[in-house]
Design a protein around this motif. Structure first.
Motif: not given
Length: 433
Positions: A304-327
């Motif tokens: 139904y939904s899928v996406g990606s994005g950055f979790l900003i945690i400067d001064p450390y590199p961001s977490l770049y994640t992409f995910g979904l829920q599926t059968k």
């Protein structure tokens, strides 16, 4: 405790058709950013400590979150109930939040109630008493909340991704900690940590209201210039990058697979962050218009939904994640499609995709400073992440001027299918990798 030399600095500039802005460091080391916005008779004040869950002592993860939640539970002048009642009478909204690298306490109030509201906020921040009864109740509440959340697959997936991407680094847990680590925290731990680190030198105060910047800073001085010495915050090494394709599969009695994939991404202050965010919008961050949504939702009906994005945690590199829920039966194919789309965007991006994405940001960025609260949070972001003054104005032009090869280069730099973590939470009796 290290001795610090306080350098007094201030400057005043005019922005946005005459609105004033001023930045000053007070005698006690507190950084203050004041912004004049005259549309409404209201004020937003955010007091932020550069202290987050990364500073939790080992084995006592969740301490900072528990501590911040305890600040309003009683002061030298007021009980927890009295604080709530006084804010309610004033019509003042109080809130707090704890992230991985900083914590905030804030108020939104009418101008006529500003001084009284600031006095209460100051009392909460500078004079907490940490009543034992309230401490035990709050700790139990947080433990029960974590246990309840662990019945949710997306929460479990977030815990696991954070743990395995950061490994033994202090970033490797959620701000709330774990039910077991919270049990290890006692009241003396809270009091000692507060005394050491919750001091003005480790804090930033942002205030936005209809008064002049000088007047706003005078209010902050009146209620927050109290001298209070502590210790400098510890610095932690950068977390090691992930190596190879790491797949972690965890069992829950559910009828779907919850998939989280990713690795470290750009710093917020990286020169190519805007190229990365444009790339991400096209890849998976753009909702209905993204490539992941088109391929996984529209073409295949896998999620139904899928996406990606950055979790900003400067001064450390961001977490770049992409995910979904599926059968469960679609799990492996959905992951395969994500890998295919990673490889495609590293090779080619269409002119129409770039044009549509630039149009989105051209409309979106001016709207992130419409309200008093938005201005305050963006000024705080500016200071925490060492961004240029009024970075949101500059970023509109930067994004508009981006070239295709810069965006593709960001994809090549920040999407790494050969070094990636894949977390799958599913019913393992029905799933095979």
């Amino acid at each position: 405790m290290k001795r610090s030399i306080i350098i007094m600095m201030s400057f005043l500039i005019n922005v946005n058709g005459g609105a004033g802005y001023k930045k000053e460091v007070l005698k006690n080391g507190l950084k203050v950013l004041a912004y004049e916005k005259t549309k409404l008779p209201m004020v937003v004040c955010i007091y932020s400590f550069k202290i987050g869950s990364i500073h939790d002592p080992k084995g006592k993860e969740g301490l900072v979150n528990l501590l911040v939640s305890m600040l309003e539970k009683g002061t030298e002048k007021r009980t927890y109930t009295q604080i709530g009642e006084e804010f309610a009478i004033l019509g003042t909204r109080f809130s707090y939040d704890v992230s991985r690298t900083f914590s905030t306490l804030g108020i939104t109030t009418l101008s006529e109630n500003l001084e009284k509201s600031l006095e209460i906020l100051s009392d909460i921040i500078y004079n907490p008493t940490f009543p034992k009864e309230e401490f035990e109740k709050e700790k139990e509440r947080l433990i029960n909340e974590i246990i309840s959340n662990k019945s949710e697959p997306d929460y479990v997936s977030e815990i696991l991704f954070t743990k395995y991407i950061c490994k033994d680094h202090p970033l490797g847990h959620l701000p709330e900690g774990d039910e077991n680590s919270l049990k290890n925290i006692n009241l003396e731990d809270i009091k000692e940590f507060y005394k050491k680190y919750f001091v003005p030198e480790n804090a930033i105060c942002v205030i936005v209201g209809p008064q002049s910047p000088d007047e706003l800073i005078d209010f902050v001085k009146k209620y927050f210039e109290k001298e209070k010495k502590g210790e400098n915050l510890p610095w932690f090494r950068l977390p090691p990058p992930i190596s190879g394709i790491n797949v972690k599969i965890f069992h829950m009695n559910i009828n779907q697979s919850y998939i989280t994939m990713g690795h470290f991404g750009p710093l917020r202050k990286s020169p190519d962050f805007n190229a990365a965010r444009v790339m991400n919008y096209i890849f998976g961050g753009g909702g209905f218009s993204s490539r992941l949504f088109e391929e996984i939702r529209n073409k295949r009906g896998y999620a139904y939904s899928v996406g990606s994005g950055f979790l900003i945690i400067d001064p450390y590199p961001s977490l770049y994640t992409f995910g979904l829920q599926t059968k469960i039966e679609n799990t492996n194919d959905a992951i395969r499609v994500i890998f295919e789309e990673i490889n495609k965007i590293k090779r080619e991006i269409k002119d129409k995709e770039i044009e549509d994405t630039k149009s989105y940001f051209k409309g979106y960025l001016p709207r992130i400073t419409e309200t008093y609260y938005q201005i305050a949070t963006n000024l705080l972001t500016q200071e925490l992440y060492e961004l240029p003054e009024f970075f949101w104005e500059k970023e509109i032009k930067e994004i508009e001027n981006l070239k295709k090869d810069e965006i593709i280069e960001a994809a090549r730099k920040y999407l790494d299918p050969q070094n990636i973590l894949i977390i799958i939470v599913t019913d393992t009796s029905k799933y095979k990798w």
